[in-house]
Design a protein around this motif. Structure first.
Motif, PDB file in Angstrom:
ATOM      1  N   ILE A   1       0.868  -1.185   0.000  1.00  0.00           N
ATOM      2  CA  ILE A   1       0.000   0.000   0.000  1.00  0.00           C
ATOM      3  C   ILE A   1       0.907   1.237   0.000  1.00  0.00           C
ATOM      4  O   ILE A   1       1.831   1.338   0.805  1.00  0.00           O
ATOM      5  CB  ILE A   1      -0.917   0.015   1.249  1.00  0.00           C
ATOM      6  N   LYS A   2       0.664   2.150  -0.957  1.00  0.00           N
ATOM      7  CA  LYS A   2       1.472   3.382  -1.014  1.00  0.00           C
ATOM      8  C   LYS A   2       1.085   4.301   0.133  1.00  0.00           C
ATOM      9  O   LYS A   2      -0.080   4.306   0.563  1.00  0.00           O
ATOM     10  CB  LYS A   2       1.178   4.125  -2.323  1.00  0.00           C
ATOM     11  N   TYR A   3       2.038   5.117   0.584  1.00  0.00           N
ATOM     12  CA  TYR A   3       1.675   6.058   1.649  1.00  0.00           C
ATOM     13  C   TYR A   3       2.559   7.293   1.650  1.00  0.00           C
ATOM     14  O   TYR A   3       3.664   7.290   1.101  1.00  0.00           O
ATOM     15  CB  TYR A   3       1.755   5.367   3.023  1.00  0.00           C
ATOM     16  N   GLN A   4       2.026   8.352   2.234  1.00  0.00           N
ATOM     17  CA  GLN A   4       2.804   9.544   2.555  1.00  0.00           C
ATOM     18  C   GLN A   4       2.498   9.925   3.995  1.00  0.00           C
ATOM     19  O   GLN A   4       1.496   9.464   4.562  1.00  0.00           O
ATOM     20  CB  GLN A   4       2.456  10.700   1.606  1.00  0.00           C
ATOM     21  N   ILE A   5       3.362  10.780   4.546  1.00  0.00           N
ATOM     22  CA  ILE A   5       3.206  11.132   5.964  1.00  0.00           C
ATOM     23  C   ILE A   5       3.053  12.642   6.123  1.00  0.00           C
ATOM     24  O   ILE A   5       3.892  13.404   5.633  1.00  0.00           O
ATOM     25  CB  ILE A   5       4.447  10.673   6.778  1.00  0.00           C
TER      26      ILE A   5
END
Ligand code: NAP
Ligand code: FE
Length: 369
Positions: free
Chosen positions: A60-64
């Protein structure tokens, strides 16, 4: 006749390594996640590492977005919403204390609705918010299981809460070890917030058979933590108990709301920078004194569950855990009391919480200039 309404949409999973063990559950919410958190809580608690491992494992792609402030303001929420709108995630993972969790909920509404942050309070959302997974790193607010988001609003010079049924997190993952990196001061402040949710729910006009069951279980657990909270050396087992007590407090206030203690505590945070839990804690003994005139047996039940012999022992405990040196003038007391007495929270309190009742609570709880 026994009548109650209990509708609770958040799935709660509690236990050690809960994120790792439930990594595959993230797939239910989409392929692209935005992690919303504060500067350090997610990192130092170990929760961020666990979530990143889980998301990577599930591809799953993610950013913070890690810029959530304590007691987040409208401006801070707007910054998070702008970041989220650009990234366009399928779901949001909130990690932290109540501040990041509340920010995650507010942002989840703003991503799907083209409104400004100050329009959130009108509760007029055309589209459902994004799903939120909530991972608490403090044991206090219960935000992981409530529909509420509390935002600091400079124009109104206070904090304002809002919430709709769609804002409950979909999944709450509770691991007591995350709170192990808290110092003893934040541990106590946040634990006292949990206690205040339990007590306020029990002393609310909206309390019902089911909310009371959560409160009574939560108070019992909280009572078992008092010895370690006093020493400030808190074991993992006690952290787990506090986390569950906090969660139960959240479930209870999701149904009853809070009472005038929270309404009186907000100006102490807004104007005097008292941490949220401490602001409530310094008022609580006086709130019990007031309630002993309108709901004596409920106050006695609270004290019994906490193993306190009487209100004076409870007052000494609060003083030990969240003792303070705040001083207010008569004008400040009047101003905060009048505002609090006009809130919905005050109308949910038992008896008739007039501005004089609020003045007495503040006056007797605080030193005067
Ligand atoms: P918080 O403002 O979220 O966090 C307080 C401090 O603790 C921050 O500096 C935070 O770091 C740090 N921290 C959090 N977890 C940590 C950990 N495991 N290790 C080390 N440091 C950690 O405090 P809170 O009392 O949990 O939340 C207060 C907010 O929740 C208030 O805005 C209050 O109004 C709201 N609230 C909401 C509800 C609800 O139902 N939604 C109920 C009650 C209160 P960071 O700077 O990294 O964040
Ligand atoms: Fe609270």
């Amino acid at each position: 006749m026994l009548e109650f309404n209990f509708d609770f949409p958040t799935e709660v999973i509690h236990g050690k390594d809960v994120v790792q063990r439930n990594a595959s559950r993230m797939n239910e919410f989409g392929r692209k996640a935005l992690i919303v958190t504060g500067k350090k809580s997610a990192k130092v608690s170990g929760a961020l590492q666990d979530v990143e491992n889980a998301l990577t494992k599930q591809k799953i792609k993610y950013q913070i977005f890690d810029r959530v402030e304590n007691n987040p303001s409208l401006l801070n929420i707007t910054a998070g919403a702008e970041y989220a709108r650009k990234y366009a995630p399928d779901f949001i993972i909130g990690i932290g204390g109540g501040s990041p969790l509340d920010a995650a909920k507010a942002i989840s509404v703003l991503v799907t609705n083209n409104i400004a942050a100050d329009e959130l309070f009108a509760l007029d959302f055309k589209n459902k918010p994004l799903p939120v997974v909530a991972i608490p790193t403090t044991a206090g607010t219960g935000s992981e299981v409530t529909q509420y988001s509390v935002i600091t609003v400079p124009e109104r010079q206070t904090k304002v809460g809002f919430g709709t049924k769609d804002m409950f997190p979909r999944l709450a993952l509770l691991d007591g070890t995350y709170a192990g990196s808290l110092d003893s001061t934040i541990t106590r402040d946040t634990a006292v917030d949990a206690l205040s949710h339990l007590i306020e729910s029990y002393l609310s006009r909206r309390a019902n058979f089911v909310s009371d069951i959560f409160v009574e279980a939560g108070l019992k657990l909280w009572g078992q933590c008092i010895t370690e909270l006093r020493t400030g050396v808190v074991s993992t087992a006690t952290r787990e108990s506090l986390l569950v007590a906090s969660c139960f407090g959240g479930i209870a206030i999701a149904h009853t709301g809070t009472t005038v203690v929270h309404a009186l505590g907000y100006p102490l945070t807004y104007y005097h920078a008292l941490p949220h839990g401490r602001a409530n804690g310094i008022l609580m003994a006086e709130y019990l004194r007031y309630n002993s005139t309108v709901a004596k047996s409920r106050v006695e039940k609270i004290l019994t569950r906490l193993n306190c012999t009487d209100r004076h022992e409870f007052a000494a405990l609060m003083d030990h855990l969240v003792g303070h040196k705040l001083e207010l003038s008569d004008e400040q007391i009047n101003e905060y009391a009048v505002a609090a007495s006009r809130t919905k929270n005050a109308s949910h309190s038992l008896g008739d919480v007039t501005s004089q009742v609020c003045i007495d609570i503040l006056h007797n709880s605080l030193k005067q200039k």
